[in-house]
Scaffold this active site. Sequence first.
Site, mmCIF file in Angstrom:
data_model
loop_
_atom_site.group_PDB
_atom_site.id
_atom_site.type_symbol
_atom_site.label_atom_id
_atom_site.label_comp_id
_atom_site.label_asym_id
_atom_site.label_seq_id
_atom_site.Cartn_x
_atom_site.Cartn_y
_atom_site.Cartn_z
ATOM 1 N N TYR A 246 0.780 -1.237 0.000
ATOM 2 C CA TYR A 246 0.000 0.000 0.000
ATOM 3 C C TYR A 246 0.816 1.292 0.000
ATOM 4 C CZ TYR A 246 -3.802 -3.200 0.894
ATOM 5 O OH TYR A 246 -4.698 -4.232 0.766
ATOM 6 N N ILE A 247 2.033 1.266 0.487
ATOM 7 C CA ILE A 247 2.866 2.469 0.483
ATOM 8 C C ILE A 247 3.696 2.488 -0.799
ATOM 9 C CG2 ILE A 247 4.780 3.666 1.614
ATOM 10 C CD1 ILE A 247 3.801 2.520 4.268
#
Length: 888
Positions: free
Chosen positions: A844-845
């Site tokens: 997600y990052i």
Amino acid sequence: MRGDSSDDDVPLAKTTQASITSPSSNRKMDSAASVGLSIRKGPVDDRMDIDSTPNGAAKRKSRTSAGAAPKYKEESDSDDGAPLAKRQRSNRKQVESDSDDEPIAKKNGMKLPPSAKETATIESSDDDKPLGSKLAQRKANIEKAAAKDAKAIRAKKPATKKAIKDESDDEPLAKPKKRQPNGAASAKKTNGVKKEPDSDSDVPIAKKAKAASATKGKAAAVKEESKDLSENEEEEEEYRWWDQPKKEDDTIKWTTLEHNGVLFPPPYQPLPKNVKLYYDGKPVNLHVEAEEVATFFGSMLHSTQNVENPVFQKNFFNDFKDILDKTGGAKDMNGNPVNIAEFKKLDFTKIFEHYKAISEAKKARSPAEKKAEKAEKEKLEAPYMYCKWDGRKEKVGNFRVEPPGLFRGRGEHPKTGKVKKRVMPEQVTINIGKGAKVPDPPPGHKWKAVQHDNKATWLAMWQENVNGNYKYVMLAANSTIKGQSDFKKFEKARELKKHIDRIRADYTRELKSEIMADRQRATAMYLIDKFALRAGNEKDTENEAETVGCCSLKYEHVTLREPNTVIFDFLGKDSIRFYNEFVVDRQVFKNLKMFKKPPKEPGDDIFDRLTTSQLNKHLSSYMPGLTAKVFRTYNASWTMSKLLQSLKVEDRTMAEKIKLYNDCNREVAILCNHKRTVGASHEAQMEKLGDRIKGLKYQKWRTKMMMLDLDPKLKKKKGAEYFERDAELDDAWIGQHQKFLAEELKTKIEKKFEKDNEKLVAEGKDKLPAKELKERLKAVGELEAKFKKENKTGKVEAEGKGPTVEKLTAAVEKLDERIKTLELQAADRDGNKEVALGTSKINYIDPRLTVVFSNKFNVPIEKFFSKTLRDKFNWAIQSVGKDSTWEF
């Protein structure tokens, strides 16, 4: 007494609304007691009142069986403007309509959407504490910054449809792909073989259109015979796809494709004649197929969390009996039939001991034997490890067909313990380029099918028997196609930052909408955006695990506690329990309270006028290709970006910089709800790390005592406190540690002696005599004698070549640095015990944020990304380069 009227005594049929609400009932809602439920596996608070169903109210069926919309009492928000009850009073009769643009009060007999049971959520948590107010406030500040940033971006260029499509901070986005019809959805939940996101290539063959035929020119370019892909080739120049212009048609994944198929597991080796399954205390003979299934259970008796699980036992036993029936059943030593009817009478001990002995024998192999076996294994796998994709050598990610065994699943999966059958070549479909040599199936077998679909990114596929999921052989994580998929995902999230303020403003306004469908959609968007709930999908197969997401939440999954706390308790992704408490906006609380009003009851849907497809269709009106899952990537990356920008790392050590990064990652994981249960080995690991720190402190104290041995006057110069021993280093611990150091030295000497002998044998020389080892081990006795003397006298003699006070002082300083580094690691690890940092960092990052941090603060990227992740995110490392100014 309030002036507004109550319709509690009006027949339920006359008080239906479901679409609009009255100010009076909303005011009641504000002053009402809390709405609650007894939480499955969770706490029951005395402040929680159980929802009651009015006397005489007919029970409402759940979505799967209901044929008409539920009926609710009128209620609305008290500050919505003019009382809706007055506006709608003349239109109490309901008219048939399927439009969500009309008040639901006008709808009658509308067919409800199908049950949305397919869902996934992030890691579950047994943490009963609500999200920290400090972190929540920080997230609120970050959201304000996001709104400001979005307005600034749009001010630069009008947000027309063309602008939305063409405008990008770095690279143009790929054209959004159409969502896949039902059929491929279940393939996502495969073991180790995940379908590629946003790809139409993973649909089961029966549901796919035939691929366009290749041109003669393309076919001619492919060699008739595929050369051995495992051969050593010259180092190819790295393909920098991120620097290449975007393809006009990115639905075509490849032009030429060559590979060698899949590697099947070895055949089953029957048990020795003296190893039997026992039933009711007596050995039994089984057909080889039934025996293999018995070994699945018998070989894993050590895994008590599985074999002692009643569901696991039941599913296994049912499948085992089916196979017994098909193979002639069990027989005793005299050939008489044995009726295996009770699981508890089965004894797998002999089977377990057999496989345990094999395991121990493998561990006891010499390094030379292990090396030879590894080389043989690599030789066997080499032909399957790489493929030729448009002429480039690409690594294949999972070319091994999973061996048969028992399905374990995660969490409380209802099918845990079922038999995973052996996959045969007749079940496997091969996808390969036209004109390329089709890999040969194992002798005596044939492939299910061979196709040439250049819109697909998988090389082979088959359907497993437990859940009916399709499994795919895909390229490795560091391949071009996977890198492009990741890149598009993060670019899509970057695109969302230009529209996030309008989306949030719209759903905040629609939290008070007159139209129930809009109000439900806005509430779901709020939960997905703020608390990272997954959207949830409809299930299309029976007997699946009852996992849910936001759109498929049931009545019993949500408990409300006044004034604005919402408690979620349900089975999320992989059947892992999701339990959490969130403080929400008051209007959201009131809406959820409305969605739970009688006659709804356990089993009914909270969002009965919303499906995931409807939600995603609405989101795509803001931005092409926008779906609910993009919010998770955006929120994680944007939050991480702002946290990293706020860091001050001047005059920080390397360990401190790494911990600061991990602290930011941890905040993202908490805010995005990426939690996990504390690992069983966590306490042991922390204790071991604590002992390492204490060992360094002991070493530092001994070094200081050596300084006194060289110069006793130092005690007066530096002060007696400098030479004092840490209070935690008591005599008992020191005694144990000294024994450990002596044993450690002994092991080190023995391993060195063994390696020296292996080297001599390899050179054709004689091994060292046993007396040589005995001579070397004298050092252990000398160390033990030294410790004994130190404990008695309280003095430590200086060690090393030419010891000086200056050298020992430098050694103390280095030990101080090592101690500080380990203490930071210990704090970091303890802080991560309930937080899944990897989920956020890997999925997600945006990896470019990590690369920028690495560049800006001179921290090697190896400190954040393992070799595997560096390969996976090579595109991010290379595209950012040494730049430290790139922003998400």
